[in-house]
Design a protein around this motif. Sequence first.
Motif, short mmCIF file in Angstrom:
data_model
loop_
_atom_site.label_atom_id
_atom_site.label_comp_id
_atom_site.label_asym_id
_atom_site.label_seq_id
_atom_site.Cartn_x
_atom_site.Cartn_y
_atom_site.Cartn_z
N HIS A 104 4.84 1.19 10.40
CA HIS A 104 4.10 0.05 9.85
C HIS A 104 4.76 -1.29 10.15
CE1 HIS A 104 1.15 2.22 7.08
NE2 HIS A 104 1.80 3.16 7.74
N ALA A 114 -2.89 -7.90 11.79
CA ALA A 114 -2.75 -6.58 11.16
C ALA A 114 -2.19 -6.74 9.75
CB ALA A 114 -1.84 -5.68 12.00
N CYS A 116 -3.28 -5.18 7.22
CA CYS A 116 -3.22 -3.83 6.66
C CYS A 116 -3.06 -2.82 7.79
CB CYS A 116 -4.48 -3.52 5.86
SG CYS A 116 -4.46 -1.89 5.05
N VAL A 117 -2.17 -1.85 7.58
CA VAL A 117 -1.97 -0.76 8.53
C VAL A 117 -2.15 0.55 7.77
CG1 VAL A 117 -0.36 0.36 10.13
CG2 VAL A 117 -0.35 -2.14 9.90
N PRO A 175 -7.97 -2.13 17.47
CA PRO A 175 -8.05 -1.92 16.02
C PRO A 175 -7.60 -0.53 15.59
CG PRO A 175 -10.22 -1.68 16.97
CD PRO A 175 -9.32 -2.12 18.10
N THR A 186 -5.27 2.90 11.85
CA THR A 186 -6.13 1.73 12.02
C THR A 186 -5.44 0.52 11.42
OG1 THR A 186 -7.32 2.18 9.93
CG2 THR A 186 -8.30 3.02 11.98
N VAL A 187 -5.84 -0.66 11.90
CA VAL A 187 -5.36 -1.91 11.33
C VAL A 187 -6.56 -2.75 10.93
CG1 VAL A 187 -3.28 -1.85 12.77
CG2 VAL A 187 -5.27 -3.17 13.54
N GLY A 188 -6.32 -3.73 10.07
CA GLY A 188 -7.40 -4.60 9.65
C GLY A 188 -6.88 -5.91 9.11
N GLN A 193 -11.14 -3.61 5.53
CA GLN A 193 -11.50 -3.43 6.94
C GLN A 193 -10.76 -2.24 7.55
OE1 GLN A 193 -10.21 -6.32 10.04
NE2 GLN A 193 -12.40 -6.54 10.47
N ALA A 194 -9.47 -2.11 7.24
CA ALA A 194 -8.71 -0.98 7.78
C ALA A 194 -9.27 0.34 7.27
CB ALA A 194 -7.24 -1.11 7.39
N ARG A 197 -12.68 1.11 9.02
CA ARG A 197 -12.41 1.56 10.39
C ARG A 197 -11.92 3.01 10.39
NH1 ARG A 197 -9.67 -4.05 12.73
NH2 ARG A 197 -11.61 -4.89 13.58
#
Length: 267
Positions: A104, A114, A116-117, A175, A186-188, A193-194, A197
Amino acid sequence: MTADLATTAAASAAAAASAAAAEELRLRRELAAVYRLLAHFRMTDLIFTHISLRLPGPEHHFLINPYGLLFEEITASNLVKIDLAGNPVEPTPYRVNPAGFVIHSAIHAARADAHCVLHTHTKAGCAVAAQEGGLLPLNQMSMEFHNRVGYHDYEGVALNLDEQRRLVADIGGHPALILRNHGLLTVGESAAQAFLRMYYLEKACEIQVTAQAGGGPLVLPPADVCEYTARQLAGEADADFQDGDAYDLAWAAMLRLLDRIAPDYKD
């Protein structure tokens, strides 16, 4: 400084501190919601895997799960605040998963977007991560990630800092990342969003494994159709209609779900 100026400065500092505390609480609740949703949709691995969320400010602080708790036990208040090295910055009875933050911290440090991971070890995700061809454009859900997912070769349990530069190079600006023989990431720009995804990346993997289990020939759309669909889903393609608030509506629905089944995530 006059008394009036001192009073004004103190009031301004207090207002800023109050706003920062309110924003941290909002982010804690959003991240706790994602942990509960992963538990609800059965995307967990006992106490393992992790989701981290960057907090605003120059300190480079992050929220992450307490190591040892099931995702269904995580609340806004028991999330651990850590620095970029993975060390808690506030008193806590918990520690964090060391393998988690090797992955992370690398991506957070390299990608300003990014915030959020999110990382998982699901059955379908691990199955696709073990396939030479990776994620195939078999379904509309898969096409969100067409030419938009990186691949990282397995190097063992992620406990070595030297792996970080290769992780960063392999995800690039994508992403999503498929960690070969390991899982999904995923990232967001937000935890919401993360999560969304990851929800659709996981669905894409489930569809692929199910389609392959049928044993018959698979139909793959033409590459230009896959690319156009990916741009449509990213809101980047010309079309007669746009659906720009779809993810916002889906996230609001997820929060309503949690309010019914696990409202204590906010605690």
